[in-house]
Design a protein around this motif. Structure first.
Motif, PDB file in Angstrom:
ATOM      1  N   GLY A   1      12.522   0.080   1.282  1.00  0.00           N
ATOM      2  CA  GLY A   1      11.744   1.218   0.811  1.00  0.00           C
ATOM      3  C   GLY A   1      10.940   0.875  -0.429  1.00  0.00           C
TER       4      GLY A   1
ATOM      5  N   PHE B   1       6.388   6.769  -7.881  1.00  0.00           N
ATOM      6  CA  PHE B   1       7.645   7.489  -8.015  1.00  0.00           C
ATOM      7  C   PHE B   1       8.575   7.193  -6.849  1.00  0.00           C
ATOM      8  N   ASN B   2       7.974   7.045  -5.672  1.00  0.00           N
ATOM      9  CA  ASN B   2       8.798   6.728  -4.501  1.00  0.00           C
ATOM     10  C   ASN B   2       9.521   5.405  -4.677  1.00  0.00           C
TER      11      ASN B   2
ATOM     12  N   TYR C   1      10.621   4.314  -7.437  1.00  0.00           N
ATOM     13  CA  TYR C   1      11.773   4.592  -8.296  1.00  0.00           C
ATOM     14  C   TYR C   1      12.943   5.127  -7.481  1.00  0.00           C
ATOM     15  N   VAL C   2      12.646   6.063  -6.551  1.00  0.00           N
ATOM     16  CA  VAL C   2      13.731   6.656  -5.759  1.00  0.00           C
ATOM     17  C   VAL C   2      14.455   5.577  -4.963  1.00  0.00           C
ATOM     18  N   PHE C   3      13.681   4.690  -4.331  1.00  0.00           N
ATOM     19  CA  PHE C   3      14.336   3.672  -3.517  1.00  0.00           C
ATOM     20  C   PHE C   3      14.999   2.592  -4.376  1.00  0.00           C
TER      21      PHE C   3
ATOM     22  N   GLU D   1      16.577   3.286  -7.004  1.00  0.00           N
ATOM     23  CA  GLU D   1      17.885   3.845  -7.333  1.00  0.00           C
ATOM     24  C   GLU D   1      18.833   3.764  -6.143  1.00  0.00           C
ATOM     25  N   ILE D   2      18.309   3.949  -4.928  1.00  0.00           N
ATOM     26  CA  ILE D   2      19.187   3.803  -3.760  1.00  0.00           C
ATOM     27  C   ILE D   2      19.748   2.390  -3.725  1.00  0.00           C
TER      28      ILE D   2
ATOM     29  N   LEU E   1      10.882   4.669 -14.997  1.00  0.00           N
ATOM     30  CA  LEU E   1      10.509   6.067 -14.776  1.00  0.00           C
ATOM     31  C   LEU E   1       9.667   6.590 -15.935  1.00  0.00           C
TER      32      LEU E   1
END
Lengths: 95, 126, 497
Positions: free
Chosen positions: C126, C134-135, C137-139, C141-142, C177
């Motif tokens: 991802g 931002f996306n 960042y989300v992945f 963190e996953i 972030l």
């Protein structure tokens, strides 16, 4: 050691403050953040997504993929906790 | 000068919060305090994003007109910017998830060493 | 079908991960083939993507059919496609390998281990595939959360190592972030292509400078670059073998990819090189990392720890290549990412095999290992040759390009550092190979024919084959390096360098 850390943290904070000096004023309705992408969300939300709440329409529609990632984060954290703790829970019960 | 400060003090407050969190993360010897510092740090970022969203004179990002008025012209400056709010909803979830995993690891550490003081743990590792 | 390959590459491992606990609930043994199936499908779609990119150029995939600056977009060019192939192939190799190793190390956690394993791969993919700041960042963190959990289930000291990783890793992700927020405040956009279009007008603002510095700092932490590498060696040493072989080659390489993306796509090379000249700073840090990492590696007695410090050193090469910011240097950096993924995969897999047979990986215990495990040790030697930089392996060519880049940039110090580091690599790998190949057990000296008494004791086939495939990958990348460069990497270099 504490002094070194304090100086490090102050440097980082000072640098961040240095960065904010050029930022658009707080609450400026003409800032780029409010002018470039977001007006469409505000103006077209009812027309395009039939949702009066803009946060909802972005969360679940325009940027819905982020929300998929968000739920995956929760799932990962839940699985991580099970992976880390489950075995020991069972062992404790047997004691 | 005063104007300059008033226009930006919001951002500076988040920087101060962030420094508190970061200092706790790298200096405190108790692992739970590190986790609390981590939380303060992440909260400060959320405050920063939310300050970006604000608009003077704007209201909550919920349409005043209900359905049936799709073609009603909307003034973007009447509502605050919804994007940072959305981003921060996701970031809050990430923060909670990180906190959960960190605490789970702390439980493991506590079971193994019987303490959460970093010095004690390092001593017992030898 | 091929049009949907960009989303399939994420959705397949994600959905399979969601279903893994159910499958494991029905039958524990089904988890392993289930994971292999998912990673095979995902590898297939990554090859489809690479082929599409090679034939038709950059892919833009609109999620939810919203146009880019408003919705989230996948932007896949040659660099992404190459990274996707590396990630899926390495994770497939590690997944094949993980069966016996995880059965031995954590028999009661197989189901959830595989769930998180797939989620980790999802996170890597991802991050690489996304075209939205931002996306990413989300992945990120996953991938990080999955990594924290996987590392924490290792040996005795793993939870503490993992906790340090949590604290430092969260600082890194939060810096990232923060700088996304700074960029958003002056551009109002999160889409990488859109931000790249808007940024040049803002190049003399403080906000952008701060954003760039913090983004680099955050990525450097995730990358385990030299001054902020402290979390990496312990985390990789104490993790289960299969996890070290997954996280050590991939997490750092994905972060290195992000660094290339940030320096040359989000910000234009002009900004990094001419306006603030951050690039020479990065290459000096990289050079310092090469030397420091290698010296730390020499001081270690534990094989896995030595390899972890070697990761820090190799990240230095990539940073050096990025910092050189010319076409040779960047080619070297990208080729080194490919090479390192296979090489570190190979040596960590081999180290896992040694742990499986010996129960530990103290270098002093390796006597007669070449007779005991000839195939594993051969693969390990190939990996070591690649890290040293001996011709048929890929490591030679990536270092060659880095040296050419340094010469082009007139940085003779870096040429010296690169050559000196090869000698340091020889020192620490020679110690392992010498112990394993030439030192005999003391008792053997008393016998007439000492060799007969060492029976071959290889690792099981499911572990041996992945090790061999990874070693083969190193050789193939070395032999076909010019093809890889001329068909893929050449296009991944931003124009104007």
């Amino acid at each position: 050691m504490k002094i070194v850390n304090l100086i490090l943290v102050l440097c980082i904070g000072g640098f961040l403050i240095y960065g904010t000096l050029d930022m658009p004023r707080w609450g400026d309705p003409d800032s780029p953040a409010s002018k470039h992408v977001s007006p469409r969300y505000i103006q077209k939300t009812v027309e395009e997504t039939a949702t009066p709440n803009m946060v909802t329409s972005i969360l679940a529609d325009y940027r819905g993929y982020d929300t998929l990632g968000e739920t995956t984060v929760i799932f990962t954290a839940g699985m991580a906790c099970i992976l880390l703790l489950r075995n020991s829970i069972r062992k404790n019960r047997n004691d | 000068m005063i104007d300059f400060i008033i226009e930006r003090y919001n951002f500076w407050i988040y920087v101060i919060l962030m420094m508190i969190g970061l200092y706790a993360m790298i200096t405190k010897r108790n692992l739970v305090k590190k986790v609390i510092g981590m939380n303060i740090f992440q909260t400060s970022i959320i405050l920063f994003f939310i300050s970006l969203a604000s608009k003077r004179g704007g209201t909550l990002p919920i349409m005043k007109q209900a359905h049936g008025l799709e073609n009603f012209p909307v003034d973007p400056s009447a509502y605050i910017n919804p994007v940072p709010h959305v981003l921060m909803l996701t970031a809050i979830v990430v923060m909670v998830a990180t906190l959960g995993v960190a605490l789970a690891i702390l439980i493991l550490i506590y079971r193994k060493y019987g303490t959460l003081e970093e010095d004690e743990i390092l001593k017992r590792m030898q | 079908m091929t049009d949907q390959a960009p989303i399939l590459i994420i959705i397949i491992p994600l959905m399979f991960a969601l279903m893994t606990p159910l499958i494991g609930w029905i039958r524990k043994n089904l988890c392993y083939p289930w994971v292999l199936l998912s990673l095979t499908l995902s590898a297939l779609s990554s090859f489809i993507i690479l082929r599409t990119v090679l034939l038709r150029g950059i892919i833009s995939y609109k999620l939810g059919n919203w146009d880019p600056p408003w919705g989230i977009e996948y932007a896949i060019d040659h660099l992404n496609a190459l990274m996707l192939v590396i990630i899926t192939v390495i994770s497939l190799i590690v997944a094949v390998y993980s069966k016996k190793s995880i059965q031995r190390e954590k028999p009661d956690k197989i189901v959830h281990f595989y769930t998180i394993f797939l989620l980790q791969v999802t996170g890597f993919l991802g991050m690489v595939v996304s075209g939205d700041l931002f996306n990413i960042y989300v992945f990120l963190e996953i991938a990080s959360l999955a990594g924290y959990a996987l590392i924490a289930i290792g040996d005795e000291r793993a939870p503490y190592a993992s906790f340090r990783y949590v604290v430092i890793g969260t600082i890194g992700a939060s810096f990232y972030l923060l700088s996304v927020g700074y960029i958003y405040s002056v551009t109002g956009s999160l889409n990488i292509a859109d931000v790249a279009r808007l940024l040049p007008e803002l190049y003399n603002s403080n906000v952008i400078l701060t954003a760039l510095v913090f983004m680099f700092a955050g990525i450097a932490i995730k990358m385990a670059m030299f001054p902020v590498h402290a979390w990496a060696p312990n985390a990789y040493t104490h993790a289960p073998s299969a996890v070290s072989a997954l996280v050590a080659p991939l997490m750092t390489k994905v972060a290195a990819y992000l660094m290339i993306r940030v320096s040359f796509t989000v910000f234009k090379p002009h900004y990094i090189i001419d306006v603030i000249s951050l690039n020479s700073f990065i290459s000096w840090i990289g050079a310092a990392g090469i030397i420091a990492g290698s010296i730390f590696a020499i001081a270690q007695n534990n094989l896995k720890k030595m390899l972890s410090y070697s990761v820090v050193a190799q990240i230095g090469y990539i940073a050096l290549g990025i910092g050189l910011a010319n076409s040779y240097g960047l080619t070297g950096a990208v080729l080194h990412i490919v090479n390192e993924a296979f090489t570190k995969g190979c040596v960590f897999l081999a180290a896992g095999g040694i742990v499986y047979k010996l129960g530990g990986c103290n270098i002093a215990d390796f006597k007669n290992l070449f007779r005991k495990m000839p195939f594993t040790m051969t693969a390990f030697t190939i990996g070591a040759f690649s890290l040293i930089g001996i011709p048929p392996t890929c490591g030679f060519f990536s270092k060659l390009y880095l040296i050419l880049g340094s010469i082009e940039a007139d940085q003779w110090t870096f040429v010296g550092v690169l050559l000196f580091s090869s000698i340091l690599n020889v020192v620490y790998f020679f110690r392992v190979i010498q112990t394993a190949a030439f030192e005999k057990q003391m008792s053997d000296y008393s016998r007439e024919d000492p060799y007969e008494k060492v029976p071959m004791d290889e690792v099981p086939l499911t572990m041996l084959i992945p090790i061999q495939i990874a070693a083969l990958g190193i050789l193939l990348c070395g032999i076909f390096n010019s093809e890889i460069i001329s068909s893929v990497i050449k296009y991944a270099i931003p124009p104007g360098l």
